[in-house]
Each structure stands twice: as C-alpha cells, then as structure tokens.
Design a protein around this motif. Structure first.
Motif, short mmCIF file in Angstrom:
data_model
loop_
_atom_site.label_atom_id
_atom_site.label_comp_id
_atom_site.label_asym_id
_atom_site.label_seq_id
_atom_site.Cartn_x
_atom_site.Cartn_y
_atom_site.Cartn_z
N ASP A 168 89.75 2.81 20.47
CA ASP A 168 91.67 3.00 21.07
C ASP A 168 92.02 3.37 19.84
N ASP A 216 92.37 5.95 17.46
CA ASP A 216 92.71 6.96 17.86
C ASP A 216 94.55 6.99 17.33
N ARG A 255 95.06 7.81 13.88
CA ARG A 255 94.46 9.08 13.50
C ARG A 255 95.78 9.54 13.85
N ALA A 295 97.51 7.22 20.77
CA ALA A 295 96.28 7.62 21.32
C ALA A 295 96.10 8.42 21.52
N GLY A 334 96.26 11.35 19.12
CA GLY A 334 94.92 11.11 17.61
C GLY A 334 93.48 11.40 18.30
N ARG A 335 93.69 11.10 19.85
CA ARG A 335 92.80 11.75 20.32
C ARG A 335 92.41 13.58 20.41
#
Length: 380
Positions: free
Chosen positions: A19, A22, A25, A292, A295-296
């Motif tokens: 997590d 993510d 990211r 998150a 990012g996913r």
C-alpha cells in the motif's frame, strides 16, 4: 495517550507495505504529470534548448523554478526506482513458477507494444517503450545475487555520469534543426487535425530518440537500484527513525551536497524514503491514502493523461498549444489529477484492476483475469 493514538503512531505491518508503494507511485505520478504538462504538452519540448525562458508572469517564474529544481528529473528518477522495485517484486513472487521467465518476458513485451502504440498514436513523449527496453536488460540480472545488482547499478550509473561529460559526437540535433522543429510544432500542434499531428509526431521521433538515449543508462541503473532496495529489505523496512534519517541524508545531499546529476538521484531517494516512512504509520497512511488507488492504476492514469492533454492542447481538440502560461497549464493539470484521484478510488471499489492494468495482466498470463471486485463477483 489513548490506545487509538498509540496504535495510529505505530508502523503498519510489513505485509501492508505494498500500500505504501502504491501511495508513493501515485504521488510520483503527480510530478511526472506536472513536468510532462508544463514542458512538453504546453509547448515544444525543444523550446528549452533555444535560449533563456520567457515567462508570462512572476508566478510563472517561481513555479518554473520549483518544478526545475525540486521536481523535473527527480519525479522520473523516482518512477524508475519504483519500476525496478516492481519488477523485482514480480520476479520474487513468481519464484516457485516454472514459467517465471516466460511470464516476465511476456510482461515486458506487452508493455513494449503498449509503449509503441502510445508513442506513435497518442504522444511521442512516451516513457513506456524506454522502460520496457530497460526491463529486458535488467531482467537477467535479477537471477543473480545482490552484489551483482549492486555492481551492475554502479556500472550503469557510472557510464551515465561519464556520458554527461563526454556525450557521443553527433548524438544531438543541430540548433537549426531544433529551431525548425519548434516553429513547425507551434503551427501543427496548435492547429492541425489528428492525422496532421500524428504525422508530425512521428517525424519528431528522430529528434526525441537522442533524449531517451542520453538517459537510458540512468534508467537501467535506477531500475537496478530499485530492485536492490526491494531485495535488501530497505523498501519493506523504511519506517520510523530509519526513514527520517534516510530521507534527511538523501534530501540534504540532493539540495546542499552533491551536484547534478547525482543530486537528482539523491533527491529521488529522499522523496521516496520520506513518503514511504510517512505511509508506514497509521496516521500517515490515512493522510496519504488517497494516492494509493491512483498508484494502483498508474498505467491507466498515465495513458489517460496523454489522451486528455492531447485533446486540450492539440489542434484536433481545444488547440491551446503555446497559448497557456505555466500557472494556467498547471492549474489544468491539477484539476485532471484530482479527477483521476476520485475516479481511481471509485473504480477500485468496483473492480480489481485499472482497465489497462487488467489488460496488461491478462495478456501477460494469457488468461482473462477476473475484473470485478471480490464482493461484487460473489454477488454476481
């Protein structure tokens, strides 16, 4: 201190660290978006090579300085570190699979195809093609021990640094060629239809390719550093005082210590350590949790940004190319980014993966992957 407060100040379990990646990211995607928007969609990427920049307002000058000093190459370096770590995570998770090599080669091959499509049909500032090619070089090294990853990372980064001082002769186009391209871009990108823009985009590849070649060794080196950070447990254990110390050292070196281009890498490491450290605590996770889902779905959101900004700035859409100042363009980008934050959260409440992530995963495994979120799948 109450029990709730005590719990919220403790780091999350290592099993929850994905997590945090993510989150990192998703935040890094903002930096990439801001630079792509201000320096490549808004105006020609080659305009910066023609002389001192001109600004529409003092605030444009300030924002440009912030983006140049604190974000520009650092966001891309951070993204490269994350891609390398992600590749190592996939590699290690498939350790018991006899098809590991085939699956990862297929994963990179699919990314390469996506990248070429994105490069030719959507936007020639594409980074996916470069990442796929770098991934093919890094993948065999993941079979080796950590010392091999360390040695290879140092070698590629040293070659990149040497290339800064001794660039290959004839690598970059002449000033006259750049000037002609900028003039053509101002006309075609601003007023051309989709086919006109696509044709010019393909012609520009001869000028853009050297820019990718110039940073390709750095990309490989950062992939390896990211993979090494995962393999050595730094990513999983970047929390608390260790995270603060690592972030302080890296950020201090980046801002006040080593000069470019090492400063860029140091800042990227510092940003990564700081965000991972914050996200490792319950309160930090609550504070940054919005990033998150973004990012996913970074792959989907990255390509979607290209489509949206292409429509906003090119002639087949609103035709705002070379018409907006930095502040105005960044405001547009922030609005798009916030929209993607909200959309990603909504989408992942209903589906397991982003649309392109689902397609990428399905093509990688050669099997249609389940798309509905678990609860909805059971209800169906």
């Amino acid at each position: 201190m109450t029990s709730d407060s005590a719990a919220s100040s403790r780091p999350t379990n290592p099993s929850d660290r994905i997590d945090a990646i993510d989150v990192l990211r998703g935040i890094a995607l903002f930096g990439v978006m801001a630079i792509n928007l201000v320096m490549e969609f808004r105006v020609s990427i080659f305009e910066q090579f023609l002389g001192p920049k001109t600004f529409a307002s003092p605030i444009d000058r300030v924002i440009d300085a912030i983006l140049s000093q604190a974000v520009e190459l650092k966001a891309f370096a951070l993204f490269s570190l994350l891609f390398g770590a992600g590749l190592a995570i996939q590699f290690d998770r498939l350790a018991t699979s006899e098809r590991r090599t085939v699956l990862l080669v297929r994963r990179l091959a699919v990314l390469l195809v996506f990248g070429i499509i994105h490069l030719c049909l959507i936007w020639n500032g594409d980074i996916l093609t470069e990442y796929a090619l770098a991934g093919f070089i890094v993948l065999p090294l993941l079979f080796g021990p950590r010392w091999l990853l360390t040695l290879a990372a140092l070698m590629f980064l040293a070659l990149y640094l040497a290339m800064q001082d001794f660039p290959p002769a004839g690598l970059f186009p002449s000033r006259a060629a750049i000037w002609r391209d900028v003039m053509d871009a101002n006309r075609i990108y601003a007023t051309g239809g989709f086919l006109d823009v696509a044709a010019f985009r393909l012609r520009e590849l001869a000028l853009i390719a050297p820019l990718h070649a110039f940073v390709f060794l750095r990309t490989i080196g950062l992939f390896l550093v990211g993979a090494l950070a995962w393999r050595s447990g730094i990513v999983q254990n970047t929390r608390g005082l260790f995270a603060i110390a690592l972030a302080a050292i890296s950020l201090g070196a980046g801002f006040f210590g080593v000069t470019e281009p090492l400063g860029t890498i140091a800042l990227a490491l510092g940003y990564g350590a700081a965000i991972l450290g914050i996200a490792s605590f319950e309160r930090g996770k609550q504070l940054l949790g919005w990033a998150a889902p973004l990012g996913r779905m970074a792959f989907t959101n990255y390509v979607a940004q290209s489509i949206i900004f292409g429509w906003i700035f090119y002639g087949y859409g609103l035709g705002l190319f070379a018409r907006l100042g930095i502040t105005e363009a960044l405001a547009v980008g922030i609005a798009v980014y916030v929209g993607q934050v909200l959309f990603s959260a909504w989408w992942l409440r209903h589906y397991r993966y982003g649309p392109l992530e689902w397609l990428w995963r399905s093509l990688m495994y050669g099997v249609r992957q389940p798309m509905l979120a678990t609860g909805r799948a059971r209800a169906a």
